[in-house]
Design a protein around this motif. Structure first.
Motif, mmCIF file in Angstrom:
data_model
loop_
_atom_site.group_PDB
_atom_site.id
_atom_site.type_symbol
_atom_site.label_atom_id
_atom_site.label_comp_id
_atom_site.label_asym_id
_atom_site.label_seq_id
_atom_site.Cartn_x
_atom_site.Cartn_y
_atom_site.Cartn_z
ATOM 1 N N THR A 112 -23.604 -1.183 23.447
ATOM 2 C CA THR A 112 -24.359 -1.334 24.687
ATOM 3 C C THR A 112 -25.266 -0.134 24.966
ATOM 4 O OG1 THR A 112 -22.511 -0.382 25.936
ATOM 5 C CG2 THR A 112 -22.570 -2.781 25.694
ATOM 6 N N PHE A 113 -25.557 0.634 23.951
ATOM 7 C CA PHE A 113 -26.374 1.834 24.139
ATOM 8 C C PHE A 113 -27.774 1.482 24.625
ATOM 9 C CE2 PHE A 113 -23.399 2.944 20.646
ATOM 10 C CZ PHE A 113 -22.671 3.912 21.335
ATOM 11 N N ASP A 114 -28.287 2.332 25.527
ATOM 12 C CA ASP A 114 -29.673 2.114 25.962
ATOM 13 C C ASP A 114 -30.661 2.798 25.020
ATOM 14 O OD1 ASP A 114 -29.647 4.931 26.911
ATOM 15 O OD2 ASP A 114 -28.447 4.124 28.551
ATOM 16 N N LYS A 115 -30.170 3.794 24.253
ATOM 17 C CA LYS A 115 -31.004 4.462 23.250
ATOM 18 C C LYS A 115 -30.171 4.677 22.001
ATOM 19 C CE LYS A 115 -33.470 6.852 26.910
ATOM 20 N NZ LYS A 115 -32.593 6.192 27.917
ATOM 21 N N LEU A 122 -25.607 9.101 13.550
ATOM 22 C CA LEU A 122 -26.230 8.136 14.443
ATOM 23 C C LEU A 122 -25.823 8.503 15.868
ATOM 24 C CD1 LEU A 122 -27.805 5.364 14.636
ATOM 25 C CD2 LEU A 122 -25.548 4.273 14.581
ATOM 26 N N TYR A 123 -26.807 8.601 16.767
ATOM 27 C CA TYR A 123 -26.534 8.967 18.158
ATOM 28 C C TYR A 123 -26.962 7.853 19.086
ATOM 29 C CZ TYR A 123 -25.775 13.783 16.604
ATOM 30 O OH TYR A 123 -25.288 14.914 15.985
ATOM 31 N N GLY A 124 -26.168 7.647 20.134
ATOM 32 C CA GLY A 124 -26.509 6.670 21.157
ATOM 33 C C GLY A 124 -26.138 7.191 22.521
ATOM 34 N N THR A 125 -26.879 6.762 23.547
ATOM 35 C CA THR A 125 -26.554 7.143 24.918
ATOM 36 C C THR A 125 -26.249 5.900 25.735
ATOM 37 O OG1 THR A 125 -28.906 7.109 25.543
ATOM 38 C CG2 THR A 125 -27.972 9.230 24.890
ATOM 39 N N VAL A 126 -25.280 6.044 26.631
ATOM 40 C CA VAL A 126 -24.938 4.994 27.575
ATOM 41 C C VAL A 126 -24.265 5.665 28.767
ATOM 42 C CG1 VAL A 126 -22.716 4.506 26.451
ATOM 43 C CG2 VAL A 126 -23.780 2.773 27.923
ATOM 44 N N ALA A 127 -24.724 5.323 29.961
ATOM 45 C CA ALA A 127 -24.165 5.870 31.199
ATOM 46 C C ALA A 127 -24.100 7.399 31.173
ATOM 47 C CB ALA A 127 -22.770 5.279 31.452
ATOM 48 N N GLY A 128 -25.099 8.032 30.559
ATOM 49 C CA GLY A 128 -25.160 9.487 30.529
ATOM 50 C C GLY A 128 -24.307 10.147 29.473
ATOM 51 N N HIS A 168 -16.342 7.719 15.217
ATOM 52 C CA HIS A 168 -17.008 7.714 16.516
ATOM 53 C C HIS A 168 -16.398 8.761 17.439
ATOM 54 C CE1 HIS A 168 -17.163 5.785 20.717
ATOM 55 N NE2 HIS A 168 -18.322 6.397 20.511
ATOM 56 N N VAL A 169 -17.275 9.579 18.075
ATOM 57 C CA VAL A 169 -16.837 10.546 19.075
ATOM 58 C C VAL A 169 -17.840 10.548 20.221
ATOM 59 C CG1 VAL A 169 -15.639 12.061 17.439
ATOM 60 C CG2 VAL A 169 -18.064 12.462 17.953
ATOM 61 N N VAL A 170 -17.372 10.956 21.383
ATOM 62 C CA VAL A 170 -18.244 11.177 22.527
ATOM 63 C C VAL A 170 -18.522 12.676 22.597
ATOM 64 C CG1 VAL A 170 -18.533 10.986 25.020
ATOM 65 C CG2 VAL A 170 -17.323 9.189 23.762
ATOM 66 N N ILE A 171 -19.774 13.052 22.411
ATOM 67 C CA ILE A 171 -20.134 14.475 22.408
ATOM 68 C C ILE A 171 -19.936 15.076 23.786
ATOM 69 C CG2 ILE A 171 -22.012 16.140 22.064
ATOM 70 C CD1 ILE A 171 -20.949 14.903 19.476
ATOM 71 N N PHE A 207 -26.177 13.365 29.677
ATOM 72 C CA PHE A 207 -27.363 13.020 28.907
ATOM 73 C C PHE A 207 -28.095 11.849 29.568
ATOM 74 C CE2 PHE A 207 -24.769 15.438 26.046
ATOM 75 C CZ PHE A 207 -25.667 16.112 25.215
ATOM 76 N N VAL A 208 -28.613 12.103 30.768
ATOM 77 C CA VAL A 208 -29.392 11.094 31.476
ATOM 78 C C VAL A 208 -30.852 11.337 31.102
ATOM 79 C CG1 VAL A 208 -30.018 10.130 33.714
ATOM 80 C CG2 VAL A 208 -27.698 11.043 33.334
ATOM 81 N N LEU A 209 -31.365 10.534 30.198
ATOM 82 C CA LEU A 209 -32.651 10.798 29.571
ATOM 83 C C LEU A 209 -33.564 9.581 29.671
ATOM 84 C CD1 LEU A 209 -31.160 12.412 26.347
ATOM 85 C CD2 LEU A 209 -32.006 13.621 28.378
#
Length: 405
Positions: free
Chosen positions: A106-109, A118-124, A145-148, A152-154
């Motif tokens: 569900t990543f927005d980016k 591979l990086y993805g952002t969702v809900a900051g 998979h890890v949450v860094i 990250f509101v971009l």
């Protein structure tokens, strides 16, 4: 493909983006069709744009893994692998998009750094995955998979190199991120404002950035994309890739298309002096075209300085001429010796001194010198300059003289 080499003028040593060919940018149109664009890295000129088939689902985020493999998520949260057969004169797929993950994406980016992450952002939140295959087929090839971290509101995000991300915000800031792992990351502000109109940002690596504003595509070059400093970003506002026409809903560049080439350091005069002097160690008077066989230390010092490109006007065969050179040029000092300095011993006024040699290394209170006519040869010696010990018992150190370029 030809090699692209982008340079920025304005300094003696400038970094460059070395590209394996034209910059590759994939995109999707509002009707779901895939697009492909080539941009020349040297000029920013768009070379071609091709429109391919409908992907068969509504895209939400995309990341380019390599020249012919793109990952695209759907609005339903599925992850697809899109295999490009050719993007030469037409854009065709090798097969229908392959669903490699059913739900949960569900990543927005989504961006791929070109080096396995591979990086993805969702809900900051910024998420990271390891991609282990050029054509991944599921969790076996996209895992760990890890949450860094959060925060990250971009507005836009692009991969800019190995674990490096650039991003812009609604407020117009341009950020650079270096990711080291969970909770381990550093953010640098490249620009504090001016980027609010950018609605899509992509990078092929090597410090090349492409930002879309009001349908136009503009290009930028960060001379050193690793320094976290945006003052060296070159803008091309009067020479955009295109002033309009970029209507893709998603854009993604092949992140390993270009590499950052660090600038070649330009040797200082002091470094040149040290290198040339060290190369003379072990030689004797007969190896040079000097005129004073019993006292040739000053001739040697002038010879080295001249060959290293320093000004030698005012120097003579007298060791004390270096002292007066320093007085006349304002470079005489009695502490903090530097590489390339001449060291004068036993100066007694009137241009007379016992000896002169050259500093080739400094390590705290210790200096290494190379001098002519030391035991009838060019000799290198390391000693504590503060104790006034010297290699030829020529008296106390009277001063250090820096060369003038």
């Amino acid at each position: 493909m030809s090699l692209g080499l982008v340079t920025v003028t304005g300094g003696a040593a400038q970094a460059a983006a070395q590209c394996t060919g034209d910059v590759s940018v994939y995109g999707t149109l509002s009707d779901g069709r895939l697009t492909y664009t080539q941009i020349a890295p040297n000029t920013g000129d768009r070379m071609k744009t091709l429109v391919g088939p409908d992907l068969g689902f509504t895209p939400k985020a995309m990341a380019t893994l390599n020249f012919n493999t793109v990952l695209v998520t759907s609005t339903a949260g599925d992850l697809y692998r899109v295999d490009v057969q050719t993007n030469n004169t037409s854009l065709t797929l090798a097969n229908a998009p392959v669903k490699i993950w059913d739900g949960g994406w569900t990543f927005d980016k989504l961006v791929y750094d070109g080096y396995g992450h591979l990086y993805g952002t969702v809900a900051g939140q910024l998420h990271q995955y390891v991609v282990s295959q050029a054509k991944p087929s599921g969790s076996a090839h996209i895992g760990q998979h890890v949450v860094i971290d959060t925060g990250f509101v971009l507005k836009t995000m692009a991969a800019a190199g190995d674990d490096r991300i650039i991003a812009s915000t609604e407020g117009g800031q341009l950020y650079s991120y270096k990711i080291g792992g969970v909770g381990n990351w550093k953010r640098s502000t490249l620009k504090s404002d001016g980027w609010s109109a950018v609605d899509s940002l992509v990078s092929p690596g090597g410090g090349l950035y492409y930002g879309r504003t009001n349908g136009g595509m503009y290009w930028y070059h960060d001379v050193d994309p690793t320094d976290g400093d945006g003052s060296d970003i070159a803008y091309h506002p009067n020479d955009p890739v295109d002033a309009s026409g970029w209507t893709q809903t998603l854009l993604s560049a092949y992140g390993n298309n270009c590499a950052y080439v660090p600038p070649v350091p330009v040797a200082t005069t002091g470094e040149k002096i040290a290198k040339f002097a060290n190369a003379q160690v072990g030689k004797g008077f007969g190896d040079f075209n000097f005129y004073h066989p019993g006292a040739w230390c000053a001739e040697f010092g002038e010879y080295v300085w001249w060959n290293a490109g320093a000004r030698t006007g005012g120097l003579t065969a007298a060791a004390g001429s270096f002292y007066t050179y320093g007085q006349n040029n304002g470079t005489l000092h009695t502490s903090a010796p530097k590489v390339g300095d001449a060291v004068v011993y036993g100066y007694s006024g009137g241009g007379s001194a016992n000896h002169v040699n050259l500093v080739v290394a400094v390590d705290g209170d210790y200096i290494t010198t190379v001098g002519g006519n030391e035991s009838n040869m060019v000799k290198r010696t390391t000693f504590n300059w503060k104790t006034n010990n010297n290699p030829v018992n020529a008296g106390d150190i009277s001063g250090f003289i820096s060369p003038v370029d």
